[in-house]
Design a protein around this motif. Sequence first.
Motif, mmCIF file in Angstrom:
data_model
loop_
_atom_site.group_PDB
_atom_site.id
_atom_site.type_symbol
_atom_site.label_atom_id
_atom_site.label_comp_id
_atom_site.label_asym_id
_atom_site.label_seq_id
_atom_site.Cartn_x
_atom_site.Cartn_y
_atom_site.Cartn_z
ATOM 1 N N ARG A 22 -18.489 15.959 48.681
ATOM 2 C CA ARG A 22 -18.086 16.900 49.539
ATOM 3 C C ARG A 22 -18.450 18.251 49.264
ATOM 4 O O ARG A 22 -18.551 18.636 47.822
ATOM 5 C CB ARG A 22 -16.327 16.672 49.666
ATOM 6 C CG ARG A 22 -16.103 15.157 50.333
ATOM 7 C CD ARG A 22 -14.910 14.612 49.886
ATOM 8 N NE ARG A 22 -15.135 14.072 48.459
ATOM 9 C CZ ARG A 22 -14.028 13.537 47.716
ATOM 10 N NH1 ARG A 22 -12.847 13.547 48.195
ATOM 11 N NH2 ARG A 22 -14.293 13.084 46.829
ATOM 12 N N TYR A 64 -1.463 24.897 53.050
ATOM 13 C CA TYR A 64 -1.041 24.067 54.186
ATOM 14 C C TYR A 64 -0.299 24.917 55.164
ATOM 15 O O TYR A 64 -0.606 24.692 56.394
ATOM 16 C CB TYR A 64 -0.283 23.063 53.536
ATOM 17 C CG TYR A 64 -0.814 21.751 53.122
ATOM 18 C CD1 TYR A 64 -2.103 21.094 53.499
ATOM 19 C CD2 TYR A 64 -0.342 21.193 51.813
ATOM 20 C CE1 TYR A 64 -2.914 20.216 52.847
ATOM 21 C CE2 TYR A 64 -0.994 19.802 51.382
ATOM 22 C CZ TYR A 64 -2.029 19.459 51.769
ATOM 23 O OH TYR A 64 -2.629 18.328 51.191
ATOM 24 N N ILE A 88 -6.921 20.604 52.245
ATOM 25 C CA ILE A 88 -6.165 19.538 51.354
ATOM 26 C C ILE A 88 -5.306 20.281 50.505
ATOM 27 O O ILE A 88 -4.960 19.731 49.319
ATOM 28 C CB ILE A 88 -7.424 18.856 50.327
ATOM 29 C CG1 ILE A 88 -8.225 19.834 49.359
ATOM 30 C CG2 ILE A 88 -8.242 18.110 51.160
ATOM 31 C CD1 ILE A 88 -8.934 18.848 48.460
ATOM 32 N N GLU A 100 -3.416 5.255 48.292
ATOM 33 C CA GLU A 100 -3.252 6.113 49.217
ATOM 34 C C GLU A 100 -4.428 7.249 48.821
ATOM 35 O O GLU A 100 -5.025 7.893 49.535
ATOM 36 C CB GLU A 100 -2.055 6.861 49.163
ATOM 37 C CG GLU A 100 -1.582 7.526 50.176
ATOM 38 C CD GLU A 100 -2.215 8.888 50.438
ATOM 39 O OE1 GLU A 100 -2.372 9.110 51.727
ATOM 40 O OE2 GLU A 100 -2.339 9.772 49.570
HETATM 41 N N1 FOL Z 1 -3.756 14.030 51.177
HETATM 42 C C1 FOL Z 1 -3.564 12.676 50.977
HETATM 43 N N2 FOL Z 1 -3.125 12.073 51.905
HETATM 44 N N3 FOL Z 1 -3.229 12.225 49.773
HETATM 45 C C2 FOL Z 1 -3.084 12.827 48.433
HETATM 46 O O1 FOL Z 1 -2.991 12.461 47.495
HETATM 47 C C3 FOL Z 1 -3.696 13.997 48.588
HETATM 48 N N4 FOL Z 1 -3.963 15.053 47.428
HETATM 49 C C4 FOL Z 1 -4.429 16.332 47.827
HETATM 50 C C5 FOL Z 1 -4.435 16.810 49.073
HETATM 51 N N5 FOL Z 1 -4.401 15.967 50.270
HETATM 52 C C6 FOL Z 1 -3.808 14.618 49.835
HETATM 53 C C7 FOL Z 1 -4.303 17.122 46.640
HETATM 54 N N6 FOL Z 1 -4.262 16.602 45.440
HETATM 55 C C8 FOL Z 1 -7.679 14.625 43.744
HETATM 56 C C9 FOL Z 1 -6.474 14.893 42.982
HETATM 57 C C10 FOL Z 1 -5.416 15.592 43.328
HETATM 58 C C11 FOL Z 1 -5.499 15.942 44.789
HETATM 59 C C12 FOL Z 1 -6.522 15.590 45.612
HETATM 60 C C13 FOL Z 1 -7.616 14.937 44.921
HETATM 61 C C14 FOL Z 1 -8.584 13.852 42.989
HETATM 62 O O2 FOL Z 1 -8.881 13.817 41.867
HETATM 63 N N7 FOL Z 1 -9.595 13.065 43.984
HETATM 64 C C15 FOL Z 1 -10.680 12.323 43.534
HETATM 65 C C16 FOL Z 1 -10.441 10.773 43.500
HETATM 66 C C17 FOL Z 1 -9.457 10.712 42.234
HETATM 67 C C18 FOL Z 1 -9.053 9.086 41.939
HETATM 68 O O3 FOL Z 1 -9.720 8.192 42.411
HETATM 69 O O4 FOL Z 1 -8.091 8.851 41.291
HETATM 70 C C19 FOL Z 1 -11.564 12.558 44.876
HETATM 71 O O5 FOL Z 1 -12.650 12.308 44.497
HETATM 72 O O6 FOL Z 1 -11.164 12.758 45.769
#
Ligand code: FOL
Length: 209
Positions: free
Chosen positions: A77, A129, A123, A32
């Motif tokens: 981004r 939200y 996000i 996800e």
């Molecule tokens: N929407 C959806 N569909 N799933 C989610 O998990 C989500 N999470 C958030 C907002 N909308 C979402 C907010 N929370 C990261 C961590 C928490 C977060 C959002 C993003 C994060 O670290 N993302 C990295 C990749 C991390 C990984 O590969 O484990 C990124 O590059 O986006």
Amino acid sequence: RLSHDVVVVVAALLPELGIGYQGRLPWRLRREMKYFVDVTTGSRNTSALALGSRNAVIMGRRTWESIPLRFRPLKNRLNVVLSRLFDDFLLNSENENIVYSNGLDNAIERLQQLESINRIFIIGGAEVYNLALKNEKVNRVLLTEINSIGGLDHKMDTFLDFGAEEQKKWEKKSTQELRDFVGENVDVAAEDIEENGFRYRYTLWHKKQ
Ligand code: FOL
């Protein structure tokens, strides 16, 4: 194009639409999260990216702080962080991938004036939200509908205001329309996905009228 798409991206546990516990996500869903990365980054080989345009992600200050240091700013981004304490709309002088803004409306308005920005994704978290879902500029929701397998209880303290009454203002689109929207480089499974004791599916909603 008249204006940029402004899209809420969220994963929530049915039926209460829980999205968080103690300042973090209540689950760890690797596939996800990859979907989240692919959708918000956009396809790698489109002419848009070649021409130097990218997507923006808008988040509240608490969500920013919840992202592990090694992952922030979210790469490829433009990261827009909201706080009422910030001044208007200000580029971080040390990092061109981070902008600070004093509110959701202002951030969307300023991003829509930038030719170099493609899609605008909101996000989270809960406060942002729940404002976004009532904001007239927000026209789509990408909701991952999560169910717990075996009726296990999961502690949640934060919820999305997207119940039956709110959903009347939105129309859930088909999987094909979801695929067309996210593009061919994003893997949208035909069946529900099972991971870590959860079963989930990706959905796209469009605002009516
Ligand atoms: N929407 C959806 N569909 N799933 C989610 O998990 C989500 N999470 C958030 C907002 N909308 C979402 C907010 N929370 C990261 C961590 C928490 C977060 C959002 C993003 C994060 O670290 N993302 C990295 C990749 C991390 C990984 O590969 O484990 C990124 O590059 O986006």
